[in-house]
Design a protein around this motif. Structure first.
Motif, short mmCIF file in Angstrom:
data_model
loop_
_atom_site.label_atom_id
_atom_site.label_comp_id
_atom_site.label_asym_id
_atom_site.label_seq_id
_atom_site.Cartn_x
_atom_site.Cartn_y
_atom_site.Cartn_z
N SER A 181 0.81 -1.22 0.00
CA SER A 181 0.00 0.00 0.00
C SER A 181 0.85 1.28 0.00
CB SER A 181 -0.87 -0.02 1.26
OG SER A 181 -1.15 1.28 1.71
N LEU A 182 0.53 2.18 -0.89
CA LEU A 182 1.22 3.48 -0.90
C LEU A 182 0.85 4.26 0.36
CD1 LEU A 182 2.90 5.61 -2.52
CD2 LEU A 182 0.74 6.42 -3.46
N GLN A 183 -0.43 4.25 0.71
CA GLN A 183 -0.89 5.05 1.86
C GLN A 183 -0.26 4.59 3.18
OE1 GLN A 183 -2.42 7.79 2.03
NE2 GLN A 183 -2.84 7.90 -0.16
N ALA A 184 -0.01 3.29 3.29
CA ALA A 184 0.52 2.77 4.57
C ALA A 184 2.03 2.83 4.62
CB ALA A 184 0.04 1.34 4.79
N THR A 185 2.70 3.06 3.48
CA THR A 185 4.16 3.03 3.50
C THR A 185 4.77 4.41 3.22
OG1 THR A 185 4.14 2.30 1.21
CG2 THR A 185 4.34 0.57 2.88
N HIS A 415 -4.55 -1.22 3.72
CA HIS A 415 -4.11 -1.53 5.09
C HIS A 415 -4.56 -0.46 6.10
CE1 HIS A 415 -1.31 -2.94 8.28
NE2 HIS A 415 -1.11 -1.65 8.51
N LYS A 416 -4.35 0.80 5.71
CA LYS A 416 -4.60 1.88 6.66
C LYS A 416 -6.09 1.93 7.03
CE LYS A 416 -3.34 6.68 7.10
NZ LYS A 416 -4.18 7.66 6.40
N GLU A 417 -6.93 1.80 6.00
CA GLU A 417 -8.38 1.87 6.22
C GLU A 417 -8.83 0.68 7.08
OE1 GLU A 417 -10.48 2.04 2.56
OE2 GLU A 417 -12.41 2.24 3.60
N ARG A 441 1.55 0.37 12.15
CA ARG A 441 1.81 1.71 11.58
C ARG A 441 3.29 1.95 11.35
NH1 ARG A 441 -2.97 4.41 11.77
NH2 ARG A 441 -4.43 3.64 13.33
N GLY A 442 3.93 1.02 10.70
CA GLY A 442 5.35 1.19 10.37
C GLY A 442 6.18 0.09 10.99
#
Ligand SMILES: Cc1cc2nc3c(=O)[nH]c(=O)nc-3n(C[C@H](O)[C@H](O)[C@H](O)COP(=O)(O)OP(=O)(O)OC[C@H]3O[C@@H](n4cnc5c(N)ncnc54)[C@H](O)[C@@H]3O)c2cc1C
Length: 466
Positions: A181-185, A415-417, A441-442
């Protein structure tokens, strides 16, 4: 004085350790903290071996210096003097059986300077022209998430992704770039695209990668501890009040009883808690709370397995040395290893004079079986691959193979959602229970430390102690 509150922290990796330590620092006797760890040691993935004068990391070897929480934690527990920056040098990418120097001025594989990129043998003229389209291709607004692969392929083309970005990111996430995921990374890259209309332009505006004169050394980006990262684990453990840590204490499941949680241990005993920090991997958390359907998505979150082998040699065994700190391997190459660190150069303190320490990694997402090979087989295949670019004539003086099963959580698209949904439900159904750690979260050590500290803030707020 009001009654002491009880907090149970589950998982004694760096996340749980940080949480327990910061809770005790912040709560001055108002909270009784128990840190429960299934294994017989703390540190989780942090594990250092000292042998024959070598300092060998089985898991992480360092942390990003610009993310400050890890250095701060080391300072707070008295290890400031031990912090050591990495030795710098050329790093390489192996493409089509050949080592290519990493183009200078690239940031996570994205070029910020044109010349080194233009002269790199990593890409064809067409590949370079395609990457340059990033400068003119308009930004695309995407509702929600997208994969790292899709995003980078659209901006910079397939060649830059396959030969540069993918091997670098795989070294961190051990996953498929087309699923991550771009948003989570790297949400920041999407923001740069939206703001500057180009990743190259955005990075040039916002990142200062100093231009180096010929022969000038690269600045260090990573820090470690001279005695090994486990010294951080030991130092934090030593700061905890006596009786805080319970090793060989596996949590079986957790039950809510009104405002209290019953933490049921595998040995049949029960610990009561007013709040719980879940600093264990997502699949372990799901098993502790199977009665809650909202945690089912954690079952579908994969974690890949990886292994690595550290091999110690006399310097004379390496007949053809390469000046640099290591290389990563592109996926389209037929090597089994995914990367190799020349540890004696990246971390000179780790290796006695006159010796060489090489650490090779295996376990591509498409080659998970290799993790279960015997030690000898892993050493053999690593040496075979190494000898395609180096010339090592002798067997290692010793080697240490480490297997990490289901150790690299895959932050896939959405992932984030998914995590936010779980946490929303958790707030409603399990107030006072908080998630923290590498699954969420990382995965970097500073990210884990940040999450341990954030979980402490949440507990203190929940208990009206801030
Ligand atoms: C090979 C490798 C190399 C890496 N390299 C780097 C690097 O160089 N730099 C970097 O920043 N990051 C690196 N990482 C990532 C980083 O090491 C991890 O993300 C981080 O250590 C995770 O810490 P954690 O505390 O969240 O989880 P963990 O370290 O996994 O700790 C979780 C703990 O929970 C315990 N536990 C599980 N279930 C239960 C239960 N039911 N009851 C009680 N306890 C339980 C486990 O035994 C474990 O000790 C690397 C990871 C690996 C595997």
């Amino acid at each position: 004085m009001s009654q002491q509150k009880r907090v149970v922290v589950i998982g004694g990796g760096i996340t749980g350790l940080t949480a327990a330590y910061r809770l005790q620092q912040a709560s001055s006797q108002q909270i009784d903290v128990q840190l429960m760890e299934a294994g017989d040691r703390l540190g989780g993935k942090i594990q250092t071996v000292r042998k024959d004068g070598f300092t060998i990391e089985r898991g992480p070897d360092s942390f990003l210096a610009r993310k400050e929480s890890a250095g701060r934690l080391a300072q707070d527990v008295g290890l400031e003097d031990q912090l050591t920056p990495n030795g710098t040098g050329q790093s390489y990418i192996l493409v089509n059986g050949k080592l290519h120097a990493m183009p200078s001025g690239s940031y996570m594989g994205i070029p910020t300077r044109i010349r080194p990129f233009l002269f790199s043998g990593l890409f064809s003229p067409l590949g370079k022209a395609r990457a340059a389209m990033d400068l003119v291709k308009p930004a695309r607004k995407v509702d929600g998430d997208q994969s790292l692969g899709l995003f980078f392929r659209r901006r910079l083309g397939n060649q830059v992704v396959e030969n540069l970005i993918e091997p670098l990111l795989s070294g961190i996430y051990a996953g498929s770039i087309d699923k991550l995921s771009l948003q989570a990374t790297f949400p920041h890259f999407y923001e740069l695209e939206q703001k500057y209309g180009s990743l190259i332009k955005g990075l040039r505006q916002t990142t200062s990668i100093p231009k180096r004169k010929k022969g000038e050394k690269k600045p260090s980006m990573f820090l470690t501890l001279e005695g090994g990262l486990e010294t951080l684990v030991d130092a934090v453990e030593n700061q905890l009040e006596e009786g805080t840590v319970l090793k060989q204490t596996k949590v079986d499941h957790i039950e809510r009883k009104g405002d209290i949680y019953h933490v049921m241990l595998s040995n049949g005993t029960v610990a009561e808690a007013d709040a719980v920090i879940l600093a264990a991997p997502h699949f372990a958390v799901q098993r502790m709370l199977t009665q809650y359907e909202f945690l089912e998505p954690f079952k579908e979150t994969n974690a890949t397995s990886v292994a690595n082998v550290a091999m110690a040699f006399d310097a004379s065994a390496v007949k053809k040395d390469i000046d640099g700190t290591g290389f990563v391997v592109s996926r389209n190459s037929d090597f089994r290893i995914t990367a190799c660190t020349w540890t004696h150069k990246k971390w000179p303190h780790s290796t006695p004079d006159g010796k060489v320490l090489l650490r090779c990694y295996v376990g591509k997402p498409t080659d998970q079986d290799v993790v279960n090979y015997s030690d000898d087989e892993i050493v053999e295949l690593a040496l075979k691959d190494l000898n395609r670019t180096m010339n090592i004539t002798e067997k290692p003086e010793f080697s240490i193979v480490t297997r990490w099963h289901d150790a690299m959580p895959q932050y896939q698209v959405g992932h984030k959602e998914k995590l936010e949904n779980v946490e929303d439900k958790m707030r409603e159904t399990l107030p006072g229970v908080f998630l923290a750690g590498g699954s969420y979260r990382g995965i970097g050590l500073p990210d884990c430390i940040d999450q341990g500290e954030a979980a402490v803030e949440k507990v203190l707020r929940y208990m009206n102690l801030t």
